[in-house]
Write a protein that holds these residues in place. Sequence first.
Motif, short mmCIF file in Angstrom:
data_model
loop_
_atom_site.label_atom_id
_atom_site.label_comp_id
_atom_site.label_asym_id
_atom_site.label_seq_id
_atom_site.Cartn_x
_atom_site.Cartn_y
_atom_site.Cartn_z
N GLU A 153 1.16 9.40 -5.76
CA GLU A 153 1.67 10.72 -5.54
C GLU A 153 2.62 11.27 -6.82
O GLU A 153 2.62 12.40 -7.11
CB GLU A 153 2.43 10.76 -4.12
CG GLU A 153 1.52 10.69 -3.09
CD GLU A 153 2.39 10.70 -1.88
OE1 GLU A 153 3.42 10.80 -1.71
OE2 GLU A 153 1.36 10.45 -0.68
N ALA A 154 3.50 10.31 -7.22
CA ALA A 154 4.41 10.50 -7.96
C ALA A 154 4.01 10.91 -9.47
O ALA A 154 4.18 11.73 -10.23
CB ALA A 154 5.50 9.44 -8.31
N THR A 155 2.51 10.10 -9.64
CA THR A 155 1.88 10.39 -10.86
C THR A 155 1.34 11.73 -11.25
O THR A 155 1.37 12.30 -12.05
CB THR A 155 0.90 9.03 -11.27
OG1 THR A 155 1.66 7.94 -11.21
CG2 THR A 155 0.08 9.66 -12.30
N SER A 156 0.58 12.22 -9.83
CA SER A 156 -0.08 13.52 -9.68
C SER A 156 0.99 14.58 -9.55
O SER A 156 0.69 15.72 -10.12
CB SER A 156 -0.75 13.47 -8.54
OG SER A 156 -0.11 13.42 -7.31
N PRO A 184 11.96 5.86 -9.24
CA PRO A 184 12.20 4.30 -9.68
C PRO A 184 11.68 3.44 -8.69
O PRO A 184 11.54 3.74 -7.67
CB PRO A 184 13.67 4.33 -9.92
CG PRO A 184 14.02 5.61 -8.74
CD PRO A 184 12.98 6.60 -8.99
N PRO A 185 11.10 2.16 -9.39
CA PRO A 185 11.00 1.13 -8.15
C PRO A 185 11.80 0.65 -7.17
O PRO A 185 13.10 1.06 -7.66
CB PRO A 185 10.48 -0.20 -9.22
CG PRO A 185 11.51 0.07 -10.36
CD PRO A 185 11.65 1.57 -10.60
N PRO A 186 11.61 0.41 -6.05
CA PRO A 186 12.39 0.10 -5.09
C PRO A 186 13.20 -1.25 -5.51
O PRO A 186 12.74 -2.18 -6.12
CB PRO A 186 11.49 -0.34 -3.82
CG PRO A 186 10.19 -0.56 -4.19
CD PRO A 186 10.07 0.32 -5.69
N ALA A 187 14.37 -1.33 -5.26
CA ALA A 187 15.32 -2.57 -5.61
C ALA A 187 14.74 -3.53 -4.82
O ALA A 187 14.43 -3.71 -3.49
CB ALA A 187 16.77 -2.35 -5.08
N HIS A 213 1.01 -1.17 0.21
CA HIS A 213 0.00 0.10 0.08
C HIS A 213 0.68 1.26 -0.25
O HIS A 213 0.40 2.20 -0.70
CB HIS A 213 -0.88 0.04 1.13
CG HIS A 213 -2.10 -1.04 1.09
ND1 HIS A 213 -2.82 -1.00 0.13
CD2 HIS A 213 -2.43 -2.23 1.73
CE1 HIS A 213 -3.98 -2.14 0.06
NE2 HIS A 213 -3.40 -2.81 1.25
N GLU A 214 1.95 1.17 0.69
CA GLU A 214 3.01 2.54 0.86
C GLU A 214 3.52 2.63 -0.74
O GLU A 214 3.55 3.77 -1.00
CB GLU A 214 3.99 2.04 1.79
CG GLU A 214 3.61 2.35 3.20
CD GLU A 214 3.10 3.81 3.33
OE1 GLU A 214 3.86 4.61 3.16
OE2 GLU A 214 1.94 3.94 4.01
N GLN A 215 3.77 1.30 -1.42
CA GLN A 215 4.65 1.75 -2.45
C GLN A 215 3.26 2.07 -3.48
O GLN A 215 3.65 2.99 -4.39
CB GLN A 215 4.73 0.29 -3.05
CG GLN A 215 5.41 0.34 -4.60
CD GLN A 215 5.97 -1.00 -4.88
OE1 GLN A 215 7.40 -1.08 -4.91
NE2 GLN A 215 5.07 -1.93 -5.53
#
Length: 254
Positions: free
Chosen positions: A222-225, A231-234, A214-216
Amino acid sequence: MATGRAHRPATRSRGIPEATVARLPLYLRALTALSERSVPTVSSEELAAAAGVNSAKLRKDFSYLGSYGTRGVGYDVEYLVYQISRELGLTQDWPVVIVGIGNLGAALANYGGFASRGFRVAALIDADPSMAGKPVAGIPVQHTDELEAIIRNDGVSIGVIATPAGAAQQVCDRLVAAGVTSILNFAPTVLSVPDGVDVRKVDLSIELQILAFHEQRKAGEEATSGGAAPPPPAVRTRPADDGPDGEVPAVMPA
Protein backbone atom coordinates in the motif's frame (compact mmCIF):
# COMPACT_ATOMS: atom_id res chain seq x y z
CA MET A 1 -19.98 -48.19 20.95
CA ALA A 2 -16.51 -49.29 19.94
CA THR A 3 -13.51 -47.63 21.55
CA GLY A 4 -10.69 -45.95 19.68
CA ARG A 5 -8.15 -48.59 20.66
CA ALA A 6 -10.21 -51.38 19.09
CA HIS A 7 -10.49 -49.96 15.59
CA ARG A 8 -8.30 -47.52 13.68
CA PRO A 9 -9.10 -45.64 10.44
CA ALA A 10 -7.95 -47.24 7.22
CA THR A 11 -7.13 -44.08 5.27
CA ARG A 12 -3.42 -44.83 4.86
CA SER A 13 -3.92 -48.47 3.97
CA ARG A 14 -6.36 -47.36 1.26
CA GLY A 15 -3.80 -45.03 -0.24
CA ILE A 16 -5.56 -41.73 0.43
CA PRO A 17 -2.97 -38.91 0.24
CA GLU A 18 -2.23 -37.00 3.44
CA ALA A 19 -3.23 -33.72 1.75
CA THR A 20 -6.65 -35.20 1.02
CA VAL A 21 -6.99 -36.48 4.59
CA ALA A 22 -6.21 -32.95 5.84
CA ARG A 23 -9.08 -31.55 3.76
CA LEU A 24 -11.69 -34.13 4.79
CA PRO A 25 -12.54 -32.31 8.06
CA LEU A 26 -13.14 -29.12 6.05
CA TYR A 27 -15.62 -30.94 3.82
CA LEU A 28 -17.26 -32.56 6.85
CA ARG A 29 -17.70 -29.21 8.59
CA ALA A 30 -19.34 -27.70 5.50
CA LEU A 31 -21.53 -30.76 4.96
CA THR A 32 -22.62 -30.82 8.60
CA ALA A 33 -23.76 -27.21 8.29
CA LEU A 34 -25.78 -28.15 5.19
CA SER A 35 -27.25 -31.16 6.95
CA GLU A 36 -28.35 -29.01 9.89
CA ARG A 37 -30.22 -26.83 7.39
CA SER A 38 -31.85 -29.94 5.86
CA VAL A 39 -30.19 -29.38 2.49
CA PRO A 40 -30.48 -32.75 0.65
CA THR A 41 -27.89 -32.33 -2.12
CA VAL A 42 -25.00 -30.04 -2.96
CA SER A 43 -22.96 -29.43 -6.10
CA SER A 44 -19.19 -29.77 -6.12
CA GLU A 45 -18.88 -26.02 -6.79
CA GLU A 46 -21.07 -25.09 -3.82
CA LEU A 47 -19.37 -27.49 -1.45
CA ALA A 48 -15.89 -26.48 -2.61
CA ALA A 49 -16.71 -22.81 -1.99
CA ALA A 50 -18.03 -23.60 1.49
CA ALA A 51 -14.88 -25.60 2.29
CA GLY A 52 -12.49 -23.05 0.80
CA VAL A 53 -11.01 -25.25 -1.96
CA ASN A 54 -11.47 -25.43 -5.72
CA SER A 55 -14.04 -27.81 -7.16
CA ALA A 56 -11.54 -29.83 -9.21
CA LYS A 57 -9.56 -30.62 -6.07
CA LEU A 58 -12.74 -31.57 -4.24
CA ARG A 59 -13.81 -33.98 -6.97
CA LYS A 60 -10.34 -35.54 -6.97
CA ASP A 61 -10.44 -35.92 -3.19
CA PHE A 62 -13.86 -37.56 -3.29
CA SER A 63 -12.71 -39.98 -5.98
CA TYR A 64 -10.40 -41.53 -3.36
CA LEU A 65 -13.52 -42.24 -1.31
CA GLY A 66 -15.30 -43.79 -4.25
CA SER A 67 -17.86 -40.99 -4.28
CA TYR A 68 -18.46 -39.30 -7.62
CA GLY A 69 -21.84 -37.60 -7.27
CA THR A 70 -24.63 -37.52 -9.84
CA ARG A 71 -24.49 -35.26 -12.89
CA GLY A 72 -27.14 -32.57 -12.65
CA VAL A 73 -27.94 -33.48 -9.04
CA GLY A 74 -24.70 -33.27 -7.09
CA TYR A 75 -23.71 -35.10 -3.92
CA ASP A 76 -26.07 -36.56 -1.36
CA VAL A 77 -25.28 -34.56 1.79
CA GLU A 78 -26.25 -37.16 4.40
CA TYR A 79 -24.38 -39.94 2.62
CA LEU A 80 -21.22 -37.83 2.32
CA VAL A 81 -21.41 -36.94 6.03
CA TYR A 82 -21.51 -40.64 6.85
CA GLN A 83 -18.85 -41.57 4.31
CA ILE A 84 -16.34 -38.94 5.46
CA SER A 85 -17.09 -39.57 9.14
CA ARG A 86 -16.43 -43.26 8.62
CA GLU A 87 -13.20 -42.58 6.75
CA LEU A 88 -11.96 -40.29 9.52
CA GLY A 89 -12.90 -42.83 12.17
CA LEU A 90 -15.59 -40.62 13.69
CA THR A 91 -18.33 -43.25 13.72
CA GLN A 92 -16.72 -44.70 16.84
CA ASP A 93 -15.77 -43.40 20.26
CA TRP A 94 -12.24 -41.96 20.71
CA PRO A 95 -11.32 -41.45 24.37
CA VAL A 96 -8.88 -38.56 24.82
CA VAL A 97 -6.73 -37.46 27.77
CA ILE A 98 -5.72 -33.83 28.22
CA VAL A 99 -2.49 -33.31 30.15
CA GLY A 100 -1.87 -29.86 31.61
CA ILE A 101 -4.97 -28.15 33.00
CA GLY A 102 -3.85 -24.53 33.02
CA ASN A 103 -5.79 -21.85 31.17
CA LEU A 104 -5.39 -23.56 27.79
CA GLY A 105 -6.05 -27.08 29.05
CA ALA A 106 -9.16 -25.91 30.89
CA ALA A 107 -10.40 -24.14 27.76
CA LEU A 108 -9.93 -27.33 25.76
CA ALA A 109 -11.76 -29.34 28.41
CA ASN A 110 -14.68 -26.92 28.20
CA TYR A 111 -14.85 -27.10 24.40
CA GLY A 112 -18.25 -28.49 23.53
CA GLY A 113 -17.37 -29.75 20.06
CA PHE A 114 -15.49 -32.89 21.06
CA ALA A 115 -18.50 -35.10 21.79
CA SER A 116 -20.37 -34.20 18.62
CA ARG A 117 -17.31 -35.07 16.53
CA GLY A 118 -16.59 -38.51 17.95
CA PHE A 119 -14.23 -37.64 20.82
CA ARG A 120 -14.77 -38.22 24.53
CA VAL A 121 -12.59 -36.53 27.16
CA ALA A 122 -11.75 -39.55 29.28
CA ALA A 123 -9.54 -37.73 31.80
CA LEU A 124 -7.91 -34.44 32.73
CA ILE A 125 -4.36 -34.74 34.09
CA ASP A 126 -2.18 -32.21 35.90
CA ALA A 127 1.09 -32.38 37.86
CA ASP A 128 -0.08 -29.89 40.51
CA PRO A 129 -1.29 -31.84 43.59
CA SER A 130 -3.58 -28.95 44.53
CA MET A 131 -5.53 -29.50 41.30
CA ALA A 132 -6.37 -33.12 42.10
CA GLY A 133 -10.09 -33.65 42.50
CA LYS A 134 -11.08 -30.19 41.29
CA PRO A 135 -13.79 -30.38 38.61
CA VAL A 136 -13.13 -28.77 35.24
CA ALA A 137 -15.96 -28.99 32.72
CA GLY A 138 -17.58 -31.45 35.12
CA ILE A 139 -14.57 -33.79 35.08
CA PRO A 140 -12.37 -34.14 38.21
CA VAL A 141 -8.70 -33.44 37.53
CA GLN A 142 -6.39 -36.36 38.30
CA HIS A 143 -2.69 -36.29 39.19
CA THR A 144 -0.07 -37.34 36.64
CA ASP A 145 0.74 -40.36 38.83
CA GLU A 146 -2.49 -41.87 37.50
CA LEU A 147 -1.64 -41.31 33.83
CA GLU A 148 -0.60 -44.83 32.85
CA ALA A 149 -3.50 -46.49 34.65
CA ILE A 150 -6.00 -44.13 33.02
CA ILE A 151 -4.63 -44.83 29.54
CA ARG A 152 -4.74 -48.56 30.17
CA ASN A 153 -8.20 -48.67 31.76
CA ASP A 154 -9.89 -46.34 29.25
CA GLY A 155 -8.14 -47.66 26.13
CA VAL A 156 -6.86 -44.19 25.30
CA SER A 157 -4.93 -43.82 22.03
CA ILE A 158 -5.06 -39.99 21.67
CA GLY A 159 -3.35 -37.60 24.06
CA VAL A 160 -3.47 -33.80 24.17
CA ILE A 161 -0.45 -32.00 25.65
CA ALA A 162 -1.16 -28.51 27.01
CA THR A 163 1.76 -28.28 29.44
CA PRO A 164 4.62 -25.76 29.55
CA ALA A 165 7.36 -26.48 27.01
CA GLY A 166 9.80 -27.82 29.60
CA ALA A 167 7.45 -30.62 30.65
CA ALA A 168 6.08 -31.58 27.24
CA GLN A 169 8.70 -34.14 26.16
CA GLN A 170 8.53 -36.03 29.44
CA VAL A 171 4.75 -36.15 29.23
CA CYS A 172 5.00 -37.26 25.61
CA ASP A 173 7.39 -40.08 26.53
CA ARG A 174 5.02 -41.32 29.22
CA LEU A 175 2.03 -41.18 26.88
CA VAL A 176 3.85 -43.15 24.21
CA ALA A 177 5.21 -45.71 26.69
CA ALA A 178 1.68 -46.26 27.98
CA GLY A 179 0.36 -46.96 24.48
CA VAL A 180 -0.83 -43.61 23.12
CA THR A 181 -0.15 -43.47 19.38
CA SER A 182 -1.53 -40.03 18.43
CA ILE A 183 -0.67 -36.73 20.13
CA LEU A 184 -2.03 -33.21 19.70
CA ASN A 185 0.69 -30.89 20.98
CA PHE A 186 -0.11 -27.34 22.16
CA ALA A 187 3.20 -26.90 23.98
CA PRO A 188 5.62 -24.48 22.27
CA THR A 189 8.24 -27.11 21.54
CA VAL A 190 8.97 -29.86 19.01
CA LEU A 191 8.40 -33.37 20.34
CA SER A 192 10.54 -36.39 19.53
CA VAL A 193 8.49 -39.55 19.01
CA PRO A 194 9.21 -43.04 17.65
CA ASP A 195 7.94 -44.35 14.33
CA GLY A 196 4.27 -45.20 14.43
CA VAL A 197 3.31 -42.24 16.63
CA ASP A 198 1.57 -39.30 14.95
CA VAL A 199 2.00 -35.76 16.30
CA ARG A 200 0.00 -32.71 15.26
CA LYS A 201 1.40 -29.41 16.54
CA VAL A 202 -0.72 -26.36 17.25
CA ASP A 203 1.27 -23.18 17.91
CA LEU A 204 -0.84 -20.04 18.09
CA SER A 205 2.19 -17.72 18.29
CA ILE A 206 3.54 -19.08 15.01
CA GLU A 207 0.19 -18.57 13.30
CA LEU A 208 0.11 -14.98 14.56
CA GLN A 209 3.66 -14.38 13.33
CA ILE A 210 2.69 -15.61 9.86
CA LEU A 211 -0.30 -13.26 9.88
CA ALA A 212 2.01 -10.42 10.97
CA PHE A 213 4.22 -11.18 7.96
CA HIS A 214 1.26 -10.86 5.61
CA GLU A 215 0.08 -7.67 7.31
CA GLN A 216 3.54 -6.14 6.95
CA ARG A 217 3.69 -7.13 3.29
CA LYS A 218 0.26 -5.61 2.60
CA ALA A 219 1.28 -2.40 4.37
CA GLY A 220 4.42 -2.24 2.23
CA GLU A 221 2.44 -2.75 -0.97
CA GLU A 222 0.00 0.00 0.00
CA ALA A 223 2.84 2.36 0.83
CA THR A 224 4.54 1.62 -2.50
CA SER A 225 1.39 2.34 -4.44
CA GLY A 226 0.67 5.49 -2.45
CA GLY A 227 4.10 7.04 -2.06
CA ALA A 228 6.94 6.68 0.39
CA ALA A 229 7.28 3.44 2.27
CA PRO A 230 6.75 3.58 6.03
CA PRO A 231 9.66 2.81 8.34
CA PRO A 232 9.92 -0.88 9.23
CA PRO A 233 8.45 -1.85 12.60
CA ALA A 234 10.91 -1.92 15.46
CA VAL A 235 12.30 -5.35 16.24
CA ARG A 236 12.68 -5.92 19.95
CA THR A 237 15.67 -7.91 21.02
CA ARG A 238 15.35 -9.74 24.28
CA PRO A 239 17.64 -11.67 26.59
CA ALA A 240 17.81 -15.44 26.49
CA ASP A 241 15.70 -15.81 29.64
CA ASP A 242 12.81 -13.76 28.26
CA GLY A 243 9.88 -16.07 27.53
CA PRO A 244 9.26 -19.75 28.25
CA ASP A 245 12.49 -21.73 28.62
CA GLY A 246 14.40 -18.75 27.23
CA GLU A 247 13.34 -19.63 23.71
CA VAL A 248 12.45 -17.12 21.01
CA PRO A 249 9.58 -18.57 18.93
CA ALA A 250 10.60 -19.65 15.45
CA VAL A 251 9.16 -17.72 12.52
CA MET A 252 8.17 -20.80 10.58
CA PRO A 253 6.72 -24.05 11.95
CA ALA A 254 8.97 -27.06 12.20
